[in-house]
Design an enzyme around this catalytic site. Structure first.
Site, PDB file in Angstrom:
ATOM      1  N   ARG A 176      12.065  -5.437   5.132  1.00  0.00           N
ATOM      2  CA  ARG A 176      11.847  -4.029   4.778  1.00  0.00           C
ATOM      3  C   ARG A 176      12.696  -3.060   5.616  1.00  0.00           C
ATOM      4  O   ARG A 176      12.882  -3.262   6.807  1.00  0.00           O
ATOM      5  CB  ARG A 176      10.367  -3.741   5.021  1.00  0.00           C
ATOM      6  CG  ARG A 176       9.979  -2.313   4.960  1.00  0.00           C
ATOM      7  CD  ARG A 176       8.501  -2.178   4.946  1.00  0.00           C
ATOM      8  NE  ARG A 176       7.872  -2.564   6.205  1.00  0.00           N
ATOM      9  CZ  ARG A 176       6.580  -2.440   6.431  1.00  0.00           C
ATOM     10  NH1 ARG A 176       5.784  -2.003   5.492  1.00  0.00           N
ATOM     11  NH2 ARG A 176       6.093  -2.784   7.596  1.00  0.00           N
ATOM     12  N   ARG A 182      -9.920   0.872   8.386  1.00  0.00           N
ATOM     13  CA  ARG A 182      -9.554  -0.492   8.747  1.00  0.00           C
ATOM     14  C   ARG A 182     -10.672  -1.214   9.470  1.00  0.00           C
ATOM     15  O   ARG A 182     -10.529  -2.393   9.794  1.00  0.00           O
ATOM     16  CB  ARG A 182      -8.356  -0.451   9.678  1.00  0.00           C
ATOM     17  CG  ARG A 182      -7.012  -0.725   9.023  1.00  0.00           C
ATOM     18  CD  ARG A 182      -5.973  -0.568  10.106  1.00  0.00           C
ATOM     19  NE  ARG A 182      -4.758  -1.278   9.875  1.00  0.00           N
ATOM     20  CZ  ARG A 182      -3.699  -0.774   9.234  1.00  0.00           C
ATOM     21  NH1 ARG A 182      -3.760   0.407   8.677  1.00  0.00           N
ATOM     22  NH2 ARG A 182      -2.608  -1.480   9.132  1.00  0.00           N
ATOM     23  N   ARG A 209      11.035  -0.763  11.259  1.00  0.00           N
ATOM     24  CA  ARG A 209       9.935  -0.488  12.189  1.00  0.00           C
ATOM     25  C   ARG A 209       9.923  -1.450  13.371  1.00  0.00           C
ATOM     26  O   ARG A 209      10.220  -2.632  13.212  1.00  0.00           O
ATOM     27  CB  ARG A 209       8.606  -0.595  11.431  1.00  0.00           C
ATOM     28  CG  ARG A 209       8.230   0.690  10.759  1.00  0.00           C
ATOM     29  CD  ARG A 209       7.116   0.559   9.782  1.00  0.00           C
ATOM     30  NE  ARG A 209       5.951  -0.186  10.241  1.00  0.00           N
ATOM     31  CZ  ARG A 209       4.846  -0.320   9.528  1.00  0.00           C
ATOM     32  NH1 ARG A 209       4.755   0.269   8.347  1.00  0.00           N
ATOM     33  NH2 ARG A 209       3.843  -1.022   9.992  1.00  0.00           N
ATOM     34  N   ARG A 258      -0.727  -8.668  13.269  1.00  0.00           N
ATOM     35  CA  ARG A 258      -1.281  -7.661  12.357  1.00  0.00           C
ATOM     36  C   ARG A 258      -2.128  -8.337  11.277  1.00  0.00           C
ATOM     37  O   ARG A 258      -3.176  -7.822  10.877  1.00  0.00           O
ATOM     38  CB  ARG A 258      -0.150  -6.833  11.733  1.00  0.00           C
ATOM     39  CG  ARG A 258       0.444  -5.825  12.731  1.00  0.00           C
ATOM     40  CD  ARG A 258       1.852  -5.382  12.377  1.00  0.00           C
ATOM     41  NE  ARG A 258       1.960  -4.762  11.070  1.00  0.00           N
ATOM     42  CZ  ARG A 258       3.126  -4.562  10.440  1.00  0.00           C
ATOM     43  NH1 ARG A 258       4.265  -4.936  11.012  1.00  0.00           N
ATOM     44  NH2 ARG A 258       3.135  -4.002   9.260  1.00  0.00           N
ATOM     45  N   LYS A 267       0.837  -1.211   0.000  1.00  0.00           N
ATOM     46  CA  LYS A 267       0.000   0.000   0.000  1.00  0.00           C
ATOM     47  C   LYS A 267       0.870   1.258   0.000  1.00  0.00           C
ATOM     48  O   LYS A 267       0.660   2.167  -0.800  1.00  0.00           O
ATOM     49  CB  LYS A 267      -0.922   0.025   1.242  1.00  0.00           C
ATOM     50  CG  LYS A 267      -1.847  -1.176   1.357  1.00  0.00           C
ATOM     51  CD  LYS A 267      -2.765  -1.077   2.572  1.00  0.00           C
ATOM     52  CE  LYS A 267      -2.068  -1.115   3.913  1.00  0.00           C
ATOM     53  NZ  LYS A 267      -1.422  -2.396   4.252  1.00  0.00           N
TER      54      LYS A 267
HETATM   55  P1  AP5 Z   1       4.819  -1.672   1.817  1.00  0.00           P
HETATM   56  O1  AP5 Z   1       4.513  -0.836   0.638  1.00  0.00           O
HETATM   57  O2  AP5 Z   1       5.588  -1.050   2.926  1.00  0.00           O
HETATM   58  O3  AP5 Z   1       3.500  -2.390   2.355  1.00  0.00           O
HETATM   59  P2  AP5 Z   1       2.258  -1.812   3.161  1.00  0.00           P
HETATM   60  O4  AP5 Z   1       1.054  -2.487   2.619  1.00  0.00           O
HETATM   61  O5  AP5 Z   1       2.289  -0.320   3.164  1.00  0.00           O
HETATM   62  O6  AP5 Z   1       2.613  -2.422   4.581  1.00  0.00           O
HETATM   63  P3  AP5 Z   1       2.544  -1.833   6.025  1.00  0.00           P
HETATM   64  O7  AP5 Z   1       3.291  -2.810   6.892  1.00  0.00           O
HETATM   65  O8  AP5 Z   1       2.995  -0.414   6.076  1.00  0.00           O
HETATM   66  O9  AP5 Z   1       1.053  -1.937   6.328  1.00  0.00           O
HETATM   67  P4  AP5 Z   1       0.356  -1.993   7.664  1.00  0.00           P
HETATM   68  O10 AP5 Z   1      -1.031  -1.927   7.208  1.00  0.00           O
HETATM   69  O11 AP5 Z   1       0.697  -3.127   8.563  1.00  0.00           O
HETATM   70  O12 AP5 Z   1       1.013  -0.758   8.442  1.00  0.00           O
HETATM   71  P5  AP5 Z   1       0.448   0.667   8.872  1.00  0.00           P
HETATM   72  O13 AP5 Z   1       1.587   1.574   8.931  1.00  0.00           O
HETATM   73  O14 AP5 Z   1      -0.738   1.035   8.059  1.00  0.00           O
HETATM   74  O15 AP5 Z   1       5.602  -2.968   1.289  1.00  0.00           O
HETATM   75  C1  AP5 Z   1       6.186  -3.907   2.175  1.00  0.00           C
HETATM   76  C2  AP5 Z   1       7.568  -4.328   1.656  1.00  0.00           C
HETATM   77  O16 AP5 Z   1       7.428  -5.111   0.468  1.00  0.00           O
HETATM   78  C3  AP5 Z   1       8.465  -3.154   1.266  1.00  0.00           C
HETATM   79  O17 AP5 Z   1       9.778  -3.475   1.621  1.00  0.00           O
HETATM   80  C4  AP5 Z   1       8.337  -3.045  -0.253  1.00  0.00           C
HETATM   81  O18 AP5 Z   1       9.534  -2.547  -0.849  1.00  0.00           O
HETATM   82  C5  AP5 Z   1       8.068  -4.476  -0.637  1.00  0.00           C
HETATM   83  N1  AP5 Z   1       7.115  -4.563  -1.747  1.00  0.00           N
HETATM   84  C6  AP5 Z   1       6.035  -3.786  -1.968  1.00  0.00           C
HETATM   85  N2  AP5 Z   1       5.372  -4.195  -3.078  1.00  0.00           N
HETATM   86  C7  AP5 Z   1       6.056  -5.274  -3.541  1.00  0.00           C
HETATM   87  C8  AP5 Z   1       5.870  -6.147  -4.665  1.00  0.00           C
HETATM   88  N3  AP5 Z   1       4.843  -5.978  -5.540  1.00  0.00           N
HETATM   89  N4  AP5 Z   1       6.759  -7.159  -4.832  1.00  0.00           N
HETATM   90  C9  AP5 Z   1       7.806  -7.324  -3.963  1.00  0.00           C
HETATM   91  N5  AP5 Z   1       8.033  -6.512  -2.899  1.00  0.00           N
HETATM   92  C10 AP5 Z   1       7.165  -5.507  -2.689  1.00  0.00           C
HETATM   93  O19 AP5 Z   1      -0.079   0.341  10.348  1.00  0.00           O
HETATM   94  C11 AP5 Z   1       0.796   0.034  11.409  1.00  0.00           C
HETATM   95  C12 AP5 Z   1       0.009  -0.062  12.711  1.00  0.00           C
HETATM   96  O20 AP5 Z   1      -0.592   1.218  13.021  1.00  0.00           O
HETATM   97  C13 AP5 Z   1      -1.166  -1.041  12.721  1.00  0.00           C
HETATM   98  O21 AP5 Z   1      -0.750  -2.356  13.048  1.00  0.00           O
HETATM   99  C14 AP5 Z   1      -2.078  -0.422  13.790  1.00  0.00           C
HETATM  100  O22 AP5 Z   1      -1.637  -0.724  15.087  1.00  0.00           O
HETATM  101  C15 AP5 Z   1      -1.894   1.068  13.574  1.00  0.00           C
HETATM  102  N6  AP5 Z   1      -2.869   1.633  12.611  1.00  0.00           N
HETATM  103  C16 AP5 Z   1      -2.580   2.231  11.407  1.00  0.00           C
HETATM  104  N7  AP5 Z   1      -3.713   2.642  10.797  1.00  0.00           N
HETATM  105  C17 AP5 Z   1      -4.744   2.302  11.621  1.00  0.00           C
HETATM  106  C18 AP5 Z   1      -6.152   2.436  11.530  1.00  0.00           C
HETATM  107  N8  AP5 Z   1      -6.739   2.995  10.434  1.00  0.00           N
HETATM  108  N9  AP5 Z   1      -6.914   1.962  12.536  1.00  0.00           N
HETATM  109  C19 AP5 Z   1      -6.348   1.394  13.637  1.00  0.00           C
HETATM  110  N10 AP5 Z   1      -5.003   1.223  13.790  1.00  0.00           N
HETATM  111  C20 AP5 Z   1      -4.210   1.683  12.788  1.00  0.00           C
END
Ligand code: AP5
Ligand code: ZN
Length: 216
Positions: free
Chosen positions: A127, A88, A161, A172, A13
């Site tokens: 990552r 979410r 992270r 997660r 994402k």
């Molecule tokens: P990346 O692009 O970083 O993936 P992502 O989907 O953004 O993953 P996140 O881990 O950031 O998502 P998340 O939903 O767990 O975290 P968030 O910060 O939202 O890609 C991952 C890796 O793969 C990278 O190294 C990239 O280079 C590689 N890659 C990407 N695409 C690829 C491909 N096609 N092929 C190969 N490699 C690839 O949330 C973190 C925490 O915050 C949550 O656990 C929760 O506690 C809290 N939180 C955040 N938002 C909310 C909400 N709305 N409600 C409640 N809690 C929340």
């Protein structure tokens, strides 16, 4: 155009949101980035959210809805938003509908990024990020072109992270399947969902998303 990127942790994402920002002049709103900034700044919100994030659970709806509302207020009159990691829960999706409605806007497209759970764990554990500009890297799929030097800004400090350990990633994923996946049905009911194959390489996923948006 307002676009929701929906997918499990590690689906790509954030990677795709950054690319969409550049190509379509949209503003990325990532609740994960906002929460991590609050934790790093040591604010009251960061204090409340930090422990929950380290467990891999979801932060309460009211906190993240407040963050999104504030960010939207700061961005009047742009081309639209890429919502990355929000909504979410169904409660967050309903709140988003109300917030956009208040601006005379709506969610126009929901891109679901389909990926299998084992691939996600491998992606997340590899990552790391440029500590200066936030550019994302991966030790197998996307290394800096010059070892130890950020492609984008030339920075030489990188960080990982706190919630990117295998155990926390599994939590997660569990939270995603139980609380977030039901949103696919919510948005399918509104005819807004397009699914892309998140297992393809980064360029191919980008092209699939562009195709889904052109048809919007
Ligand atoms: P990346 O692009 O970083 O993936 P992502 O989907 O953004 O993953 P996140 O881990 O950031 O998502 P998340 O939903 O767990 O975290 P968030 O910060 O939202 O890609 C991952 C890796 O793969 C990278 O190294 C990239 O280079 C590689 N890659 C990407 N695409 C690829 C491909 N096609 N092929 C190969 N490699 C690839 O949330 C973190 C925490 O915050 C949550 O656990 C929760 O506690 C809290 N939180 C955040 N938002 C909310 C909400 N709305 N409600 C409640 N809690 C929340
Ligand atoms: Zn950088």
């Amino acid at each position: 155009m307002n676009l929701v990127l929906l997918g499990p942790p590690g689906a790509g994402k954030g990677t795709q949101a950054k690319r969409l920002e550049d190509r379509h002049a949209l503003v990325q709103l990532s609740t994960g980035d906002m929460l991590r900034a609050a934790v790093a700044a040591g604010t009251e919100l960061g204090r409340q959210a930090g422990d929950i994030m380290e467990r891999g659970a979801l932060v309460p709806d009211a906190l993240v809805i407040g963050l999104i509302a504030e960010s939207m207020d700061r961005h009047e009159g742009g081309n639209g938003f890429i919502l990355d990691g929000f909504p979410r829960t169904i409660g967050q999706a309903e709140a988003l509908d109300r917030l956009l409605d208040g601006r005379g806007e709506q969610v126009d497209r929901v891109i679901v990024m389909a990926v299998n759970d084992d691939a996600l764990v491998a992606r997340i554990i590899g990552r790391f990020t440029c500590a200066t500009c936030g550019e994302g890297y991966h030790d197998q799929y996307k290394m800096p072109k010059v070892a130890g030097v950020c492609d984008r800004c030339g920075g030489t400090e990188f960080s990982a992270r706190a919630d990117d350990t295998e155990e926390v990633v599994r939590s997660r994923l569990k939270a995603y399947h139980s609380q977030t996946e039901p949103l696919i049905g919510y948005y399918q009911g509104q005819g807004k969902v397009r699914t892309v194959d998140g297992m393809a390489d980064i360029e191919t996923v980008q092209k699939e998303i562009d195709a889904a948006l052109e048809a919007a």
